[in-house]
Design a protein around this motif. Structure first.
Motif, short mmCIF file in Angstrom:
data_model
loop_
_atom_site.label_atom_id
_atom_site.label_comp_id
_atom_site.label_asym_id
_atom_site.label_seq_id
_atom_site.Cartn_x
_atom_site.Cartn_y
_atom_site.Cartn_z
N TYR A 11 0.83 -1.20 0.00
CA TYR A 11 0.00 0.00 0.00
C TYR A 11 0.86 1.26 0.00
O TYR A 11 0.54 2.25 -0.66
N ARG A 30 -8.31 10.57 1.81
CA ARG A 30 -9.59 10.07 1.28
C ARG A 30 -9.50 9.76 -0.21
O ARG A 30 -9.96 8.73 -0.69
N GLU A 31 -8.86 10.65 -0.96
CA GLU A 31 -8.70 10.44 -2.41
C GLU A 31 -7.86 9.20 -2.69
O GLU A 31 -8.23 8.36 -3.52
N ALA A 33 -7.19 6.65 -0.71
CA ALA A 33 -7.89 5.45 -0.25
C ALA A 33 -8.96 5.02 -1.24
O ALA A 33 -9.10 3.83 -1.55
N GLN A 34 -9.70 5.99 -1.75
CA GLN A 34 -10.77 5.68 -2.69
C GLN A 34 -10.22 5.18 -4.02
O GLN A 34 -10.69 4.18 -4.56
N GLU A 35 -9.23 5.87 -4.55
CA GLU A 35 -8.67 5.51 -5.86
C GLU A 35 -7.96 4.16 -5.84
O GLU A 35 -8.05 3.40 -6.79
N ARG A 37 -8.35 1.84 -3.36
CA ARG A 37 -9.14 0.87 -2.59
C ARG A 37 -8.34 0.33 -1.40
O ARG A 37 -8.18 -0.87 -1.21
N GLY A 40 -8.91 3.52 4.72
CA GLY A 40 -8.40 4.83 5.10
C GLY A 40 -7.61 4.85 6.39
O GLY A 40 -6.56 5.50 6.47
#
Length: 151
Positions: A11, A30-31, A33-35, A37, A40
């Protein structure tokens, strides 16, 4: 599942590369983690560790986020690996035997030792810039070269 790196190291490498590709701005947890996966809360700990080791810069507040501490050409992959997994990644037995060593080798020890040395050398020489997605300029030059190739 990786047999070489911890999940945190995987990661960390992914997030650091992601941040490097967005060099023109700060990137929030947040960005990322979202992009990518990535959970967070886990990512926050990883990025904090990379900041403490001087690989990333951390900014708090509304416009906070992370940036590289320098240029992608200056961050070697080994730097990220050592910041998260440390030296252990180059010392553990591939099969997990606790007493595996040069004096007491497991069945794959000789081969793994050679591969591990090659792997470490690659991590030491490759930088984030070396593995970053191609820039538009590089893509254009590749397209021009391909157009000249006879079919």
């Amino acid at each position: 599942m990786s047999i070489i790196f911890s999940r945190g190291c995987e990661y960390g490498l992914q997030a650091t590369l992601y941040i490097a590709t967005r060099h023109d701005r700060r990137v929030g947890i947040r960005e990322i983690a979202q992009e990518l996966r990535i959970p967070g809360h886990f990512l926050a700990k990883i990025l904090q560790s990379l900041s403490e080791k001087g690989i990333l810069l951390s900014f708090k507040g509304t416009n906070g986020g992370f940036t590289l501490n320098g240029n992608p050409e200056d961050v070697r992959l080994i730097d990220v690996v050592m910041a998260i997994d440390g030296q252990e990644v180059f010392e553990h037995c591939l099969l997990g035997f606790p007493h595996c060593s040069d004096l007491n080798p497991c069945p794959v020890h000789p081969v793994w030792g050679r591969l591990r040395s090659t792997f470490r050398e690659m991590l030491t020489t490759e930088t984030l810039a070396d593995i970053m997605p191609m820039s538009k300029k590089k893509i254009a030059s590749v397209v021009r070269a391909l157009q000249k190739v006879p079919l």
